[in-house]
Design a protein around this motif. Structure first.
Motif, PDB file in Angstrom:
ATOM      1  N   UNK A   2       0.837  -1.188   0.000  1.00  0.00           N
ATOM      2  CA  UNK A   2       0.000   0.000   0.000  1.00  0.00           C
ATOM      3  C   UNK A   2       0.877   1.246   0.000  1.00  0.00           C
ATOM      4  N   UNK A   3       0.622   2.125  -0.891  1.00  0.00           N
ATOM      5  CA  UNK A   3       1.351   3.378  -0.972  1.00  0.00           C
ATOM      6  C   UNK A   3       0.542   4.461  -0.254  1.00  0.00           C
ATOM      7  N   UNK A   4       1.228   5.310   0.433  1.00  0.00           N
ATOM      8  CA  UNK A   4       0.577   6.422   1.117  1.00  0.00           C
ATOM      9  C   UNK A   4       0.530   7.620   0.191  1.00  0.00           C
ATOM     10  N   UNK A   5      -0.565   8.255   0.150  1.00  0.00           N
ATOM     11  CA  UNK A   5      -0.736   9.445  -0.680  1.00  0.00           C
ATOM     12  C   UNK A   5      -0.473  10.687   0.164  1.00  0.00           C
ATOM     13  N   UNK A   6       0.304  11.560  -0.424  1.00  0.00           N
ATOM     14  CA  UNK A   6       0.564  12.826   0.237  1.00  0.00           C
ATOM     15  C   UNK A   6      -0.422  13.868  -0.254  1.00  0.00           C
ATOM     16  N   UNK A   7      -0.328  15.043   0.276  1.00  0.00           N
ATOM     17  CA  UNK A   7      -1.294  16.106  -0.032  1.00  0.00           C
ATOM     18  C   UNK A   7      -1.330  16.432  -1.522  1.00  0.00           C
ATOM     19  N   UNK A   8      -0.192  16.362  -2.195  1.00  0.00           N
ATOM     20  CA  UNK A   8      -0.143  16.695  -3.625  1.00  0.00           C
ATOM     21  C   UNK A   8      -0.540  15.541  -4.526  1.00  0.00           C
ATOM     22  N   UNK A   9      -0.963  14.426  -3.988  1.00  0.00           N
ATOM     23  CA  UNK A   9      -1.339  13.273  -4.787  1.00  0.00           C
ATOM     24  C   UNK A   9      -0.166  12.391  -5.174  1.00  0.00           C
ATOM     25  N   UNK A  10       1.033  12.619  -4.618  1.00  0.00           N
ATOM     26  CA  UNK A  10       2.207  11.815  -4.945  1.00  0.00           C
ATOM     27  C   UNK A  10       2.286  10.617  -4.003  1.00  0.00           C
ATOM     28  N   UNK A  11       2.766   9.491  -4.549  1.00  0.00           N
ATOM     29  CA  UNK A  11       2.937   8.287  -3.742  1.00  0.00           C
ATOM     30  C   UNK A  11       4.387   8.194  -3.287  1.00  0.00           C
ATOM     31  N   UNK A  12       4.633   7.565  -2.128  1.00  0.00           N
ATOM     32  CA  UNK A  12       5.986   7.410  -1.624  1.00  0.00           C
ATOM     33  C   UNK A  12       6.158   6.044  -0.987  1.00  0.00           C
ATOM     34  N   UNK A  13       7.407   5.732  -0.575  1.00  0.00           N
ATOM     35  CA  UNK A  13       7.683   4.469   0.094  1.00  0.00           C
ATOM     36  C   UNK A  13       7.576   4.663   1.597  1.00  0.00           C
ATOM     37  N   UNK A  14       7.231   3.610   2.269  1.00  0.00           N
ATOM     38  CA  UNK A  14       7.196   3.669   3.728  1.00  0.00           C
ATOM     39  C   UNK A  14       8.605   3.541   4.265  1.00  0.00           C
ATOM     40  N   UNK A  15       8.801   3.917   5.502  1.00  0.00           N
ATOM     41  CA  UNK A  15      10.101   3.824   6.134  1.00  0.00           C
ATOM     42  C   UNK A  15      10.576   2.375   6.206  1.00  0.00           C
ATOM     43  N   UNK A  16       9.664   1.448   6.457  1.00  0.00           N
ATOM     44  CA  UNK A  16      10.014   0.028   6.532  1.00  0.00           C
ATOM     45  C   UNK A  16      10.536  -0.458   5.183  1.00  0.00           C
ATOM     46  N   UNK A  17       9.909  -0.062   4.096  1.00  0.00           N
ATOM     47  CA  UNK A  17      10.359  -0.463   2.761  1.00  0.00           C
ATOM     48  C   UNK A  17      11.752   0.076   2.460  1.00  0.00           C
TER      49      UNK A  17
END
Length: 164
Positions: A2-17
């Protein structure tokens, strides 16, 4: 995943990944980098070049119907041929497959040739491709080793000149 969405609609990696990726890269670095020894590459390449030079010398002796001399020193292999048909004096430079004259293979520092019978020395391939020594007698089986990080060898058969 699961990717987390930020305010601008961009996806990022989790810290664990990110931590898992860093750990995997570190493990690969610890295992793979010590195996990338430049001396090993020099040793393998010189072995392949020397083997190819011997095969080329034997084939050129048959093709030219002349004696082809192979001079083996501790760090180089030189290939020449006799201009006259029955001569054992190699007085002409053989052109390498790459077009270089004289045909000399030189090892990198730390890579040396060993041979049985001992080197330095010159042996010949006759017009039938058979190896013989400077006295004109049939050459015994030659074992040529290239020593650097490890020893790699090849043989030259006495009756046929087969290099393997």
């Amino acid at each position: 995943m699961r990717r987390h969405r930020f305010a601008g609609g961009q996806a990022g990696f989790t810290l664990v990944e990110l931590v898992v990726v860093v750990i995997v890269v570190a493990i690969l670095a610890v295992v793979a980098i010590p195996r990338l020894n430049p001396r090993a590459f020099d040793n393998v390449s010189f072995h392949q070049e020397a083997l190819a030079a011997m095969r080329y010398a034997q084939k050129e002796a048959i093709a030219k119907r002349r004696n082809v001399c192979v001079t083996v020193a501790s760090t180089s292999v030189t290939v020449r041929f006799a201009r006259l048909e029955a001569s054992t004096t190699c007085d002409a430079d053989l052109t390498s497959p790459r077009g270089a004259t004289p045909f000399v293979i030189t090892g990198r520092p730390g890579v040396t040739l060993t041979a049985t019978p001992a080197i330095p020395g010159t042996f010949y391939f006759d017009p039938l491709g058979r190896p013989f020594d400077a006295a004109g007698t049939a050459s015994p089986q030659r074992t040529i080793g290239i020593t650097g990080d490890a020893t790699r060898t090849f043989l030259i058969e006495p009756e046929t000149g087969y290099v393997h």
